[in-house]
Motif scaffolding. Sequence first.
Motif, PDB file in Angstrom:
ATOM      1  N   HIS A   1       0.842  -1.193   0.000  1.00 56.10           N
ATOM      2  CA  HIS A   1       0.000   0.000   0.000  1.00 56.10           C
ATOM      3  C   HIS A   1       0.877   1.244   0.000  1.00 56.10           C
ATOM      4  CE1 HIS A   1      -3.886  -1.977   1.808  1.00 56.10           C
ATOM      5  NE2 HIS A   1      -3.355  -2.688   0.829  1.00 56.10           N
ATOM      6  N   PHE A   2       0.580   2.174  -0.913  1.00 58.11           N
ATOM      7  CA  PHE A   2       1.309   3.440  -1.011  1.00 58.11           C
ATOM      8  C   PHE A   2       0.439   4.549  -0.406  1.00 58.11           C
ATOM      9  CE2 PHE A   2       3.535   2.222  -5.296  1.00 58.11           C
ATOM     10  CZ  PHE A   2       4.077   1.096  -4.688  1.00 58.11           C
ATOM     11  N   TYR A   3       0.956   5.248   0.605  1.00 60.52           N
ATOM     12  CA  TYR A   3       0.228   6.321   1.278  1.00 60.52           C
ATOM     13  C   TYR A   3       0.910   7.666   1.040  1.00 60.52           C
ATOM     14  CZ  TYR A   3      -1.858   2.502   4.015  1.00 60.52           C
ATOM     15  OH  TYR A   3      -2.515   1.353   4.406  1.00 60.52           O
ATOM     16  N   ARG A   4       0.116   8.700   0.928  1.00 57.94           N
ATOM     17  CA  ARG A   4       0.658  10.056   0.894  1.00 57.94           C
ATOM     18  C   ARG A   4       1.124  10.419   2.307  1.00 57.94           C
ATOM     19  NH1 ARG A   4      -3.308  14.291  -1.461  1.00 57.94           N
ATOM     20  NH2 ARG A   4      -4.389  13.717   0.462  1.00 57.94           N
ATOM     21  N   TRP A   5       2.279  11.060   2.420  1.00 60.07           N
ATOM     22  CA  TRP A   5       2.763  11.403   3.747  1.00 60.07           C
ATOM     23  C   TRP A   5       1.788  12.296   4.497  1.00 60.07           C
ATOM     24  CZ3 TRP A   5       5.284   9.891   7.680  1.00 60.07           C
ATOM     25  CH2 TRP A   5       5.498  10.773   8.737  1.00 60.07           C
ATOM     26  N   GLU A   6       1.159  13.241   3.817  1.00 61.47           N
ATOM     27  CA  GLU A   6       0.261  14.154   4.511  1.00 61.47           C
ATOM     28  C   GLU A   6      -0.928  13.431   5.139  1.00 61.47           C
ATOM     29  OE1 GLU A   6      -0.231  15.223   0.031  1.00 61.47           O
ATOM     30  OE2 GLU A   6       1.269  14.274   1.343  1.00 61.47           O
ATOM     31  N   ASP A   7      -1.312  12.283   4.578  1.00 61.52           N
ATOM     32  CA  ASP A   7      -2.398  11.508   5.173  1.00 61.52           C
ATOM     33  C   ASP A   7      -1.941  10.782   6.434  1.00 61.52           C
ATOM     34  OD1 ASP A   7      -4.163  12.304   3.175  1.00 61.52           O
ATOM     35  OD2 ASP A   7      -3.575  10.655   1.864  1.00 61.52           O
ATOM     36  N   ILE A   8      -0.672  10.377   6.454  1.00 66.88           N
ATOM     37  CA  ILE A   8      -0.098   9.786   7.663  1.00 66.88           C
ATOM     38  C   ILE A   8       0.117  10.853   8.724  1.00 66.88           C
ATOM     39  CG2 ILE A   8       1.932   8.603   8.612  1.00 66.88           C
ATOM     40  CD1 ILE A   8       0.207   6.774   6.893  1.00 66.88           C
ATOM     41  N   ALA A   9       0.613  12.007   8.317  1.00 67.52           N
ATOM     42  CA  ALA A   9       0.952  13.083   9.257  1.00 67.52           C
ATOM     43  C   ALA A   9      -0.268  13.657   9.940  1.00 67.52           C
ATOM     44  CB  ALA A   9       1.723  14.187   8.529  1.00 67.52           C
ATOM     45  N   GLY A  10      -1.374  13.821   9.175  1.00 66.87           N
ATOM     46  CA  GLY A  10      -2.567  14.469   9.742  1.00 66.87           C
ATOM     47  C   GLY A  10      -2.243  15.854  10.238  1.00 66.87           C
ATOM     48  N   LYS A  11      -2.879  16.235  11.329  1.00 66.41           N
ATOM     49  CA  LYS A  11      -2.646  17.544  11.913  1.00 66.41           C
ATOM     50  C   LYS A  11      -1.550  17.531  12.974  1.00 66.41           C
ATOM     51  CE  LYS A  11      -7.441  19.072  11.198  1.00 66.41           C
ATOM     52  NZ  LYS A  11      -8.680  19.544  11.861  1.00 66.41           N
ATOM     53  N   GLU A  12      -1.150  16.320  13.377  1.00 59.57           N
ATOM     54  CA  GLU A  12      -0.217  16.191  14.499  1.00 59.57           C
ATOM     55  C   GLU A  12       1.251  16.315  14.105  1.00 59.57           C
ATOM     56  OE1 GLU A  12      -3.903  13.718  15.250  1.00 59.57           O
ATOM     57  OE2 GLU A  12      -2.439  13.928  13.626  1.00 59.57           O
ATOM     58  N   LEU A  13       1.581  15.904  12.867  1.00 59.05           N
ATOM     59  CA  LEU A  13       2.969  15.852  12.441  1.00 59.05           C
ATOM     60  C   LEU A  13       3.235  16.865  11.333  1.00 59.05           C
ATOM     61  CD1 LEU A  13       3.463  11.996  12.314  1.00 59.05           C
ATOM     62  CD2 LEU A  13       3.816  13.527  14.247  1.00 59.05           C
ATOM     63  N   GLN A  14       4.502  17.119  11.077  1.00 61.01           N
ATOM     64  CA  GLN A  14       4.897  18.118  10.094  1.00 61.01           C
ATOM     65  C   GLN A  14       5.159  17.482   8.732  1.00 61.01           C
ATOM     66  OE1 GLN A  14       7.822  21.139  11.430  1.00 61.01           O
ATOM     67  NE2 GLN A  14       7.753  20.102  13.422  1.00 61.01           N
TER      68      GLN A  14
END
Length: 360
Positions: A344-357
Amino acid sequence: MRYAYYLLCSAVLFAACTQNGTDPVSVNTTKADSIVQPAIITDVVQHDSDDPAVWINPADAAQSLVIGTDKEEDGALYVFGLDGKTKQDKVIKGLKRPNNVDVEYGLILNGKPVDIAVTTERLTHKLRIYSLPDMKPVDNGGLEMFVGETGEGYRDLMGISMYKNKEGKIYAIVGRKNGPADGYLGQYLLEDDGTGNVKATLVRKFGKYSGKKEIESIAVDDKLGYIYYSDEGVGVRQYFADADKGNNELALFATTGFTEDHEGISFYELTDSTGYILVSDQGANKFHIFSREGAAGKRYEHKELKIVTVSATQSDGSETISVPLNSMFAHGLFIAMSNNRTFHFYRWEDIAGKELQIRK
């Protein structure tokens, strides 16, 4: 290939949808019940997807490749584009249970820098090495590891991570199915053997092992000079990557809050010295995310920052890329193996959410 009906699939249906065909899919990346969905699901492999690595194309990052192991006695290295489609002309079949894989850049062979993919072939006790991007063997049939060891499982290779030091020397950090309480990992220097093929020289054996389960996932932070590995069911151990700095353990973290096995480890770099360490909680379909740089004044104290639930199931190997690759992965890419024979390939911004940069 994009399929409109995938926009309606639930997390449960992703596995079923990909099993019914060989086409990768581009899917909705919004969260459903706090489960992060992938942007792309790859073609299925034949047997058992296990561990991914990424080769970044220096001329055109959008043409980068994902290499993934198909872990079986009649196994393979699969090669995918960023669209998840298999590059059939690059797939290496007939490998004897390839377990993990990693990529390194600029190994000097025949006087020229060559990028390489390195995999552990468990049943032959060998490293197999292929040039990138053409996937041609440069190992003269494979490099035997842990020669002379006789304990049960002591030569059955599993984890692999590559390390390139500041002088440009390239090392393979190699793990196995079983090993001693101290000295579980082997660090091998990779060089040209004089014929344009790779040779390996043992530099050291190091690393504690609890004896509880096994050690598979290994990851090296080249820029900070650290090796991390998952002692399954115990935690993540940290050591210096440079052998001349000694074999003392620097940290044992991620010791609580995991459901079953500690598995895949990868890094998202915000700068050369800051970012995140992602660790798979295999039984929970979650990734625990820790500070890469440690706490203030305590460089080996890695604070847990976030736990992410993903749609990939029983995820073992994983990889993170923190540079732009294409319009879909403009802020980086996170890859997780899923036990439905896909990655599965995920966009980093979807992993980061609002909590991470996100890297600027």
